[in-house]
Write a protein that holds these residues in place. Sequence first.
Motif, PDB file in Angstrom:
ATOM      1  N   THR A  64       0.832  -1.205   0.000  1.00  0.00           N
ATOM      2  CA  THR A  64       0.000   0.000   0.000  1.00  0.00           C
ATOM      3  C   THR A  64       0.863   1.250   0.000  1.00  0.00           C
ATOM      4  O   THR A  64       0.595   2.214  -0.731  1.00  0.00           O
ATOM      5  N   ALA A  65       1.927   1.235   0.795  1.00  0.00           N
ATOM      6  CA  ALA A  65       2.849   2.377   0.825  1.00  0.00           C
ATOM      7  C   ALA A  65       3.536   2.548  -0.522  1.00  0.00           C
ATOM      8  O   ALA A  65       3.727   3.669  -0.999  1.00  0.00           O
ATOM      9  N   ALA A  66       3.892   1.439  -1.157  1.00  0.00           N
ATOM     10  CA  ALA A  66       4.550   1.508  -2.460  1.00  0.00           C
ATOM     11  C   ALA A  66       3.609   2.091  -3.508  1.00  0.00           C
ATOM     12  O   ALA A  66       4.011   2.928  -4.329  1.00  0.00           O
ATOM     13  N   ALA A  67       2.349   1.663  -3.493  1.00  0.00           N
ATOM     14  CA  ALA A  67       1.382   2.161  -4.474  1.00  0.00           C
ATOM     15  C   ALA A  67       1.191   3.667  -4.331  1.00  0.00           C
ATOM     16  O   ALA A  67       1.046   4.382  -5.328  1.00  0.00           O
ATOM     17  N   ALA A  68       1.218   4.151  -3.102  1.00  0.00           N
ATOM     18  CA  ALA A  68       1.037   5.591  -2.876  1.00  0.00           C
ATOM     19  C   ALA A  68       2.173   6.401  -3.483  1.00  0.00           C
ATOM     20  O   ALA A  68       1.981   7.564  -3.864  1.00  0.00           O
ATOM     21  N   GLN A  69       3.362   5.798  -3.590  1.00  0.00           N
ATOM     22  CA  GLN A  69       4.524   6.494  -4.141  1.00  0.00           C
ATOM     23  C   GLN A  69       4.815   6.101  -5.587  1.00  0.00           C
ATOM     24  O   GLN A  69       5.766   6.590  -6.189  1.00  0.00           O
ATOM     25  N   GLY A  70       3.997   5.188  -6.150  1.00  0.00           N
ATOM     26  CA  GLY A  70       4.198   4.788  -7.532  1.00  0.00           C
ATOM     27  C   GLY A  70       5.444   3.973  -7.774  1.00  0.00           C
ATOM     28  O   GLY A  70       6.058   4.064  -8.838  1.00  0.00           O
ATOM     29  N   ILE A  71       5.839   3.158  -6.794  1.00  0.00           N
ATOM     30  CA  ILE A  71       7.026   2.317  -6.947  1.00  0.00           C
ATOM     31  C   ILE A  71       6.592   0.852  -6.942  1.00  0.00           C
ATOM     32  O   ILE A  71       5.708   0.455  -6.173  1.00  0.00           O
ATOM     33  N   ASP A  72       7.181   0.055  -7.827  1.00  0.00           N
ATOM     34  CA  ASP A  72       6.795  -1.345  -7.954  1.00  0.00           C
ATOM     35  C   ASP A  72       7.463  -2.211  -6.891  1.00  0.00           C
ATOM     36  O   ASP A  72       8.539  -1.874  -6.384  1.00  0.00           O
ATOM     37  N   VAL A  73       6.837  -3.350  -6.603  1.00  0.00           N
ATOM     38  CA  VAL A  73       7.318  -4.260  -5.559  1.00  0.00           C
ATOM     39  C   VAL A  73       7.482  -5.667  -6.113  1.00  0.00           C
ATOM     40  O   VAL A  73       6.565  -6.221  -6.729  1.00  0.00           O
ATOM     41  N   LEU A  74       8.668  -6.227  -5.890  1.00  0.00           N
ATOM     42  CA  LEU A  74       8.907  -7.652  -6.085  1.00  0.00           C
ATOM     43  C   LEU A  74       9.000  -8.285  -4.710  1.00  0.00           C
ATOM     44  O   LEU A  74       9.421  -7.641  -3.745  1.00  0.00           O
ATOM     45  N   VAL A  75       8.632  -9.545  -4.610  1.00  0.00           N
ATOM     46  CA  VAL A  75       8.732 -10.266  -3.337  1.00  0.00           C
ATOM     47  C   VAL A  75       9.622 -11.480  -3.529  1.00  0.00           C
ATOM     48  O   VAL A  75       9.405 -12.275  -4.454  1.00  0.00           O
ATOM     49  N   ARG A  76      10.642 -11.600  -2.661  1.00  0.00           N
ATOM     50  CA  ARG A  76      11.426 -12.835  -2.647  1.00  0.00           C
ATOM     51  C   ARG A  76      10.760 -13.776  -1.660  1.00  0.00           C
ATOM     52  O   ARG A  76      10.690 -13.498  -0.460  1.00  0.00           O
ATOM     53  N   VAL A  77      10.240 -14.880  -2.186  1.00  0.00           N
ATOM     54  CA  VAL A  77       9.550 -15.842  -1.341  1.00  0.00           C
ATOM     55  C   VAL A  77      10.561 -16.814  -0.751  1.00  0.00           C
ATOM     56  O   VAL A  77      11.647 -17.015  -1.298  1.00  0.00           O
ATOM     57  N   GLY A  78      10.187 -17.438   0.352  1.00  0.00           N
ATOM     58  CA  GLY A  78      11.103 -18.351   1.013  1.00  0.00           C
ATOM     59  C   GLY A  78      10.782 -19.802   0.764  1.00  0.00           C
ATOM     60  O   GLY A  78      11.418 -20.699   1.319  1.00  0.00           O
ATOM     61  N   THR A  79       9.802 -20.061  -0.072  1.00  0.00           N
ATOM     62  CA  THR A  79       9.406 -21.426  -0.375  1.00  0.00           C
ATOM     63  C   THR A  79       8.887 -21.468  -1.793  1.00  0.00           C
ATOM     64  O   THR A  79       8.444 -20.451  -2.334  1.00  0.00           O
ATOM     65  N   SER A  80       8.936 -22.630  -2.404  1.00  0.00           N
ATOM     66  CA  SER A  80       8.458 -22.775  -3.774  1.00  0.00           C
ATOM     67  C   SER A  80       6.962 -23.068  -3.846  1.00  0.00           C
ATOM     68  O   SER A  80       6.427 -23.288  -4.930  1.00  0.00           O
ATOM     69  N   GLU A  81       6.263 -23.066  -2.700  1.00  0.00           N
ATOM     70  CA  GLU A  81       4.837 -23.377  -2.721  1.00  0.00           C
ATOM     71  C   GLU A  81       4.079 -22.353  -3.563  1.00  0.00           C
ATOM     72  O   GLU A  81       4.143 -21.142  -3.304  1.00  0.00           O
ATOM     73  N   PRO A  82       3.339 -22.785  -4.591  1.00  0.00           N
ATOM     74  CA  PRO A  82       2.656 -21.848  -5.485  1.00  0.00           C
ATOM     75  C   PRO A  82       1.693 -20.920  -4.766  1.00  0.00           C
ATOM     76  O   PRO A  82       1.526 -19.765  -5.177  1.00  0.00           O
ATOM     77  N   ALA A  83       1.048 -21.396  -3.685  1.00  0.00           N
ATOM     78  CA  ALA A  83       0.054 -20.574  -2.993  1.00  0.00           C
ATOM     79  C   ALA A  83       0.671 -19.300  -2.423  1.00  0.00           C
ATOM     80  O   ALA A  83       0.012 -18.256  -2.368  1.00  0.00           O
ATOM     81  N   LEU A  84       1.936 -19.345  -2.022  1.00  0.00           N
ATOM     82  CA  LEU A  84       2.575 -18.155  -1.457  1.00  0.00           C
ATOM     83  C   LEU A  84       2.797 -17.111  -2.549  1.00  0.00           C
ATOM     84  O   LEU A  84       2.510 -15.922  -2.350  1.00  0.00           O
ATOM     85  N   ALA A  85       3.274 -17.531  -3.704  1.00  0.00           N
ATOM     86  CA  ALA A  85       3.453 -16.590  -4.809  1.00  0.00           C
ATOM     87  C   ALA A  85       2.118 -15.985  -5.210  1.00  0.00           C
ATOM     88  O   ALA A  85       2.014 -14.775  -5.451  1.00  0.00           O
ATOM     89  N   LEU A  86       1.072 -16.810  -5.272  1.00  0.00           N
ATOM     90  CA  LEU A  86      -0.256 -16.319  -5.637  1.00  0.00           C
ATOM     91  C   LEU A  86      -0.724 -15.240  -4.672  1.00  0.00           C
ATOM     92  O   LEU A  86      -1.237 -14.187  -5.089  1.00  0.00           O
TER      93      LEU A  86
END
Length: 261
Positions: A64-86
């Motif tokens: 939400t903070a990123a959207a307010a400033q117009g900056i994109d977000v990537l997330v490094r996940v800690g597991t390969s479980e598809p549900a977390l990426a989703l």
Amino acid sequence: MTAARADRRSLKARLAAGERLYGALLRLPSETLVEMAGVAGLDYVVIDCEHGPADMAALQHHLTAAAAQGIDVLVRVGTSEPALALRCLDLGAVGIIHPHVDSARDARRAVASVHHPPLGTRGFATYSRAGRFGTVSAADHLAASRDTLVVVMVETERACAATGEIAATQGVDAVLVGPADLAADCLFPGQGVIDGLVAEVHRATREAGRAVMTIVPGAEGARAAERAGAQLVLHNMAHVLMDTFRSLAGPGAAEDSGRPS
């Protein structure tokens, strides 16, 4: 797609156009750091849910903070479980960084977890935050999801040898070497050996037509990454902040306090 991003080119499109993009790796839970990165003009932030807190509620606050400033977000996940990426993508992340990708098969799984059919197996829902809570049409939501960025991490000697196949996997956009895990996998052979492996990974990545992402400790490291051809330069903010705090503490402060130098 958030309103702040509606009229902006995606990171994926900017990479395809040959732009060099600068980001900040955040392991410390702080919406203020996300805001500061946006105000400073960085292109993206990476929220580290592998070596940092992986709480979904906190992640939503950061997004939400990123959207307010117009900056994109990537997330490094800690597991390969598809549900977390989703879940990360449904909250509004524009891409996922997958650790420990050792083979083309692992890369295909990583891609499948973040893309809808036919490229992947990600579940489809427009009532998420990314779908503006159901106000975006299914067609527009699907079109926006095609800009999802997939970064795979090479962190073992086996992965280094398979980088060509990993990088060439359909749907992979960029490759990031995890030098600490790579050194551990190789039983800490010395920096020269690791540097040689990293150089080979970067060469194979570029030959496959993919972008190289490099984590750097500060401005000097960023310049070196630029010269080496990195297209995604990622500042390690824990390193940057610690260097800053230590410089503010003055010469000898760490030794005087009994803290390790």
